[in-house]
Write an enzyme that holds these catalytic residues in place. Structure first.
Site, PDB file in Angstrom:
ATOM      1  N   GLU A 144     -12.465 -64.202  18.638  1.00  0.00           N
ATOM      2  CA  GLU A 144     -13.497 -64.839  17.946  1.00  0.00           C
ATOM      3  C   GLU A 144     -14.124 -66.291  17.284  1.00  0.00           C
ATOM      4  O   GLU A 144     -13.272 -66.199  16.544  1.00  0.00           O
ATOM      5  CB  GLU A 144     -13.823 -63.654  17.382  1.00  0.00           C
ATOM      6  CG  GLU A 144     -14.825 -63.231  16.142  1.00  0.00           C
ATOM      7  CD  GLU A 144     -15.068 -62.392  15.030  1.00  0.00           C
ATOM      8  OE1 GLU A 144     -14.110 -62.411  14.307  1.00  0.00           O
ATOM      9  OE2 GLU A 144     -15.483 -61.839  15.174  1.00  0.00           O
ATOM     10  N   GLU A 156     -14.207 -53.377   9.254  1.00  0.00           N
ATOM     11  CA  GLU A 156     -15.121 -53.709  10.173  1.00  0.00           C
ATOM     12  C   GLU A 156     -14.749 -55.271  10.266  1.00  0.00           C
ATOM     13  O   GLU A 156     -14.943 -56.028   9.474  1.00  0.00           O
ATOM     14  CB  GLU A 156     -16.596 -53.985   9.848  1.00  0.00           C
ATOM     15  CG  GLU A 156     -16.915 -54.215  10.933  1.00  0.00           C
ATOM     16  CD  GLU A 156     -18.613 -55.070  10.251  1.00  0.00           C
ATOM     17  OE1 GLU A 156     -19.421 -54.017   9.076  1.00  0.00           O
ATOM     18  OE2 GLU A 156     -19.157 -55.006  11.459  1.00  0.00           O
ATOM     19  N   LYS A 158     -14.547 -57.897  -4.529  1.00  0.00           N
ATOM     20  CA  LYS A 158     -13.688 -59.402  -4.015  1.00  0.00           C
ATOM     21  C   LYS A 158     -14.580 -59.863  -3.017  1.00  0.00           C
ATOM     22  O   LYS A 158     -14.482 -60.052  -1.960  1.00  0.00           O
ATOM     23  CB  LYS A 158     -12.481 -59.453  -4.296  1.00  0.00           C
ATOM     24  CG  LYS A 158     -11.474 -60.709  -4.128  1.00  0.00           C
ATOM     25  CD  LYS A 158     -11.792 -61.838  -4.227  1.00  0.00           C
ATOM     26  CE  LYS A 158     -11.377 -62.444  -2.554  1.00  0.00           C
ATOM     27  NZ  LYS A 158     -12.112 -63.571  -1.470  1.00  0.00           N
ATOM     28  N   CYS A 189     -20.433 -60.840  13.246  1.00  0.00           N
ATOM     29  CA  CYS A 189     -19.093 -59.478  13.629  1.00  0.00           C
ATOM     30  C   CYS A 189     -19.957 -59.913  15.051  1.00  0.00           C
ATOM     31  O   CYS A 189     -18.780 -59.653  15.881  1.00  0.00           O
ATOM     32  CB  CYS A 189     -18.526 -59.267  12.785  1.00  0.00           C
ATOM     33  SG  CYS A 189     -19.470 -57.958  11.873  1.00  0.00           S
TER      34      CYS A 189
HETATM   35  P1  NAI Z   1     -11.237 -63.304   6.060  1.00  0.00           P
HETATM   36  O1  NAI Z   1     -11.521 -62.327   7.134  1.00  0.00           O
HETATM   37  O2  NAI Z   1      -9.612 -63.825   5.480  1.00  0.00           O
HETATM   38  O3  NAI Z   1     -11.646 -63.454   5.019  1.00  0.00           O
HETATM   39  C1  NAI Z   1     -12.329 -62.305   4.788  1.00  0.00           C
HETATM   40  C2  NAI Z   1     -12.513 -61.960   3.299  1.00  0.00           C
HETATM   41  O4  NAI Z   1     -10.901 -61.326   2.898  1.00  0.00           O
HETATM   42  C3  NAI Z   1     -12.976 -63.097   1.486  1.00  0.00           C
HETATM   43  O5  NAI Z   1     -12.961 -62.432   1.262  1.00  0.00           O
HETATM   44  C4  NAI Z   1     -11.400 -63.403   1.797  1.00  0.00           C
HETATM   45  O6  NAI Z   1     -11.029 -63.953   0.194  1.00  0.00           O
HETATM   46  C5  NAI Z   1     -10.523 -62.394   1.781  1.00  0.00           C
HETATM   47  N1  NAI Z   1      -9.541 -62.332   2.275  1.00  0.00           N
HETATM   48  C6  NAI Z   1      -8.062 -63.123   3.283  1.00  0.00           C
HETATM   49  N2  NAI Z   1      -6.995 -63.246   3.061  1.00  0.00           N
HETATM   50  C7  NAI Z   1      -7.148 -62.119   2.591  1.00  0.00           C
HETATM   51  C8  NAI Z   1      -5.464 -61.392   2.605  1.00  0.00           C
HETATM   52  N3  NAI Z   1      -4.172 -61.347   2.326  1.00  0.00           N
HETATM   53  N4  NAI Z   1      -5.646 -59.957   1.466  1.00  0.00           N
HETATM   54  C9  NAI Z   1      -6.588 -59.551   0.523  1.00  0.00           C
HETATM   55  N5  NAI Z   1      -7.596 -60.409   1.300  1.00  0.00           N
HETATM   56  C10 NAI Z   1      -7.705 -61.323   1.996  1.00  0.00           C
HETATM   57  O7  NAI Z   1     -12.015 -64.465   7.162  1.00  0.00           O
HETATM   58  P2  NAI Z   1     -12.409 -66.296   6.656  1.00  0.00           P
HETATM   59  O8  NAI Z   1     -10.914 -66.643   5.994  1.00  0.00           O
HETATM   60  O9  NAI Z   1     -13.125 -66.479   5.538  1.00  0.00           O
HETATM   61  O10 NAI Z   1     -12.766 -66.333   7.953  1.00  0.00           O
HETATM   62  C11 NAI Z   1     -11.632 -67.420   9.346  1.00  0.00           C
HETATM   63  C12 NAI Z   1     -11.794 -66.167  10.449  1.00  0.00           C
HETATM   64  O11 NAI Z   1     -12.202 -65.132  10.612  1.00  0.00           O
HETATM   65  C13 NAI Z   1     -13.449 -66.527  11.149  1.00  0.00           C
HETATM   66  O12 NAI Z   1     -13.493 -67.507  11.973  1.00  0.00           O
HETATM   67  C14 NAI Z   1     -14.269 -65.502  11.894  1.00  0.00           C
HETATM   68  O13 NAI Z   1     -13.074 -65.334  13.227  1.00  0.00           O
HETATM   69  C15 NAI Z   1     -13.272 -64.140  10.693  1.00  0.00           C
HETATM   70  N6  NAI Z   1     -14.488 -63.679  10.428  1.00  0.00           N
HETATM   71  C16 NAI Z   1     -14.721 -62.040  11.246  1.00  0.00           C
HETATM   72  C17 NAI Z   1     -15.673 -62.040   9.885  1.00  0.00           C
HETATM   73  C18 NAI Z   1     -16.462 -60.833  10.289  1.00  0.00           C
HETATM   74  O14 NAI Z   1     -17.545 -59.760   9.850  1.00  0.00           O
HETATM   75  N7  NAI Z   1     -16.047 -59.975  11.275  1.00  0.00           N
HETATM   76  C19 NAI Z   1     -16.395 -62.256   9.358  1.00  0.00           C
HETATM   77  C20 NAI Z   1     -15.732 -63.677   8.328  1.00  0.00           C
HETATM   78  C21 NAI Z   1     -14.768 -63.930   8.425  1.00  0.00           C
END
Ligand code: NAI
Ligand code: MG
Length: 491
Positions: A394, A260, A185, A294
């Site tokens: 973050e 991660e 996904k 990250c």
């Molecule tokens: P997110 O962690 O919500 O999204 C990442 C993935 O998880 C996407 O594919 C999203 O559709 C999916 N997702 C979201 N909610 C979910 C749920 N309840 N169950 C299963 N899958 C779910 O991050 P988002 O909203 O894109 O970004 C928000 C913040 O998250 C960023 O500002 C950043 O701080 C952090 N982030 C950190 C990352 C990293 O590599 N450490 C990568 C992306 C975001």
């Protein structure tokens, strides 16, 4: 922008890739994905829900039990080697899609071709490289005791938007190397390269149903995948908050899990560091990919004696960084991925001002010719203390917090004073200082006089709320395997 349109974009509405074919959502619903450099809709994706996840998991299960289970390790290795070739020969199109969908400078994505090909080849090498063991036992009678490894089954992968071309491979590669199957996904903001890769894998000879992709929102398609009772393992990269929800959702059937998550990584510069390396190193350690990494080194700790000089040099260097059109070959930083992300990051800049940090560079959205996109200046705050919001949360944008310290002990105390522990670095010319710091830092990936590089053979995992489960190295492959212990009566 001026780039030619990749063939994959010319197809009709992008749909789910299930069982080797395109399928619309059962609900018929769609969602738009945007080009963050222009603020315009780039393509329309299928908006997946639980029914689509059901279909994809069923397809992955059939493939897992079917012909795929009879592939030999050598066949799986050769498949991955062919996949590496197919990706290499289609890389220009993939790089174009990635830049258009999430905004990374095209030149930078093109530069990642070697890393992607090597990552896939590395997984190829691992397909013939996992084994069980025989163990001498002390049992009464005569028994042979050994362990057998077996693929865990259907793996769910939920990946973020910041580097999907590489992210997807930590799941696809592990699955293909071990005989598992996968449902991926991708993030709603950047799904196109994952869809195109799944299609290209069919060209490489991956049987239908082995790799499936369902697009859609996290709370819909993502949550359904994390909770699905026929998914055996889940791998996630993204925010700590969403990671927690995924761990909870996985409890229903005790899924194996690797997460991660976020970071607030320290990058520690001592007065004896080679500043010609440390200044650009620390700046690009946080600004690369517009800060959307990250392991970004967002807390730059600088020894007090060189603080002012360092801040000045870092600000001067930062002003030379070219923010612009991802398809301009001179561009070093593209836009943030979405309007939502830009707003989030500008909110942190505001909080930096309010809590008394001092702006040394940047701090604004970029206007003029770039006003339609989500561009932001690389930003440095000086005079930051470790308890300010910008030093604790973050940000995931191009914002560095420069924090002074006096001694090694103080640097370690401040570096470790965080709920995260993903990465960290130290810049020094003293071997003793470097060694003491890498022993003392509570983080999963550490660099000395460098920042950000990674090799798939060198596994890592976070400390604290940066997640758990090894990514890379032998343990990464082990996580796609069950181990059975076997007692054979030597009658
Ligand atoms: P997110 O962690 O919500 O999204 C990442 C993935 O998880 C996407 O594919 C999203 O559709 C999916 N997702 C979201 N909610 C979910 C749920 N309840 N169950 C299963 N899958 C779910 O991050 P988002 O909203 O894109 O970004 C928000 C913040 O998250 C960023 O500002 C950043 O701080 C952090 N982030 C950190 C990352 C990293 O590599 N450490 C990568 C992306 C975001
Ligand atoms: Mg997009």
């Amino acid at each position: 922008m001026t780039a030619p349109v990749p063939a994959a974009l010319g197809n009709p509405a992008k749909q789910h890739f299930i069982g080797g074919a395109w399928h619309p959502s059962v609900s018929g619903e769609t969602l738009d994905t945007w080009n963050p450099a222009t603020g315009t809709v780039l393509a329309t994706l299928a908006r997946g829900g639980p029914e689509d996840i059901d279909r994809a998991v069923a397809s992955a299960r059939r493939a897992f039990e079917g012909p795929w289970s009879r592939f030999t390790p050598n066949q799986r290795m050769m498949l991955l080697m062919r996949a590496a070739e197919v990706l290499e020969s289609n890389y220009d199109e993939l790089a174009m899609l990635e830049s258009m969908d999430m905004g990374a400078p095209h030149a930078r994505v093109l530069g990642m071709k070697g890393s992607l090909v090597q990552l896939v080849q590395y997984f190829g090498s691992q397909a013939v490289n996992w084994t069980g063991t025989t163990i001498p036992n002390s049992l009464k009678g005569s028994f042979t005791t050994l362990t057998l490894k077996a693929p865990v089954g259907v793996v769910g992968g939920i990946i973020p938007w910041n580097a999907p071309l590489l992210s997807m491979w930590w799941i696809m590669g592990g699955a293909l190397a071990t005989g598992c199957t996968a449902v991926i996904k991708p993030a709603e903001d950047a799904s196109l390269t994952t869809l195109r890769t799944a299609e290209l894998l069919m060209e490489a000879g991956v049987p239908e149903g082995v790799i499936n992709v369902v697009t859609g929102y996290g709370t819909e398609a993502g949550a359904a995948l994390a909770a699905h009772m026929d998914v055996d393992r889940i791998a996630f990269t993204g925010s700590t908050q969403t990671g927690r929800e995924i761990i909870r959702a996985s409890a229903g059937n005790m899924k194996r899990i690797q997460v991660e998550l976020g970071g607030k990584s320290p990058d520690i510069v001592f007065a004896d560091a080679d500043l010609d390396r440390a200044v650009p190193g620390a700046a690009m350690g946080v600004f690369t990919n517009s800060g959307q990494i990250c392991s970004a080194g967002t807390r730059v700790f600088v020894q007090r004696g060189i603080q002012e000089a360092f801040l000045e040099a870092m600000a001067a260097y930062t002003k030379t960084i070219r923010v612009g059109d991802p398809f301009d070959s001179e561009t070093q930083l593209g836009p943030l991925v979405s309007e939502r992300q830009l707003e989030r990051v500008m909110g942190y800049v505001e909080s930096g001002h309010q809590e008394g940090a001092r702006l040394s560079a940047g701090g604004h959205r970029v206007g003029g010719a770039l006003a339609q996109g989500y561009f932001m200046e690389p930003t440095i705050f000086g005079g930051v203390t470790n308890d300010m919001t910008i030093a604790r949360e973050e940000i995931f944008g191009p914002v560095a917090s420069v924090i002074p310290f006096d001694t090694e002990e103080e640097a370690l105390r401040l570096a470790n004073d965080t709920s995260y522990g993903l990465a960290g670095a130290v810049w020094t010319s003293s071997l003793g200082t470097a060694t003491r710091m890498i022993h003392g830092m509570k983080a999963g990936k550490l660099w000395v006089n460098a920042y950000g590089l990674a090799d798939p053979a060198v596994g890592f995992s976070g400390y604290k709320q940066s997640g758990y489960g090894m990514k890379g190295g032998r343990d990464h492959i082990e996580a796609f395997l069950y181990e059975k212990s076997v007692y054979i009566n030597n009658l």
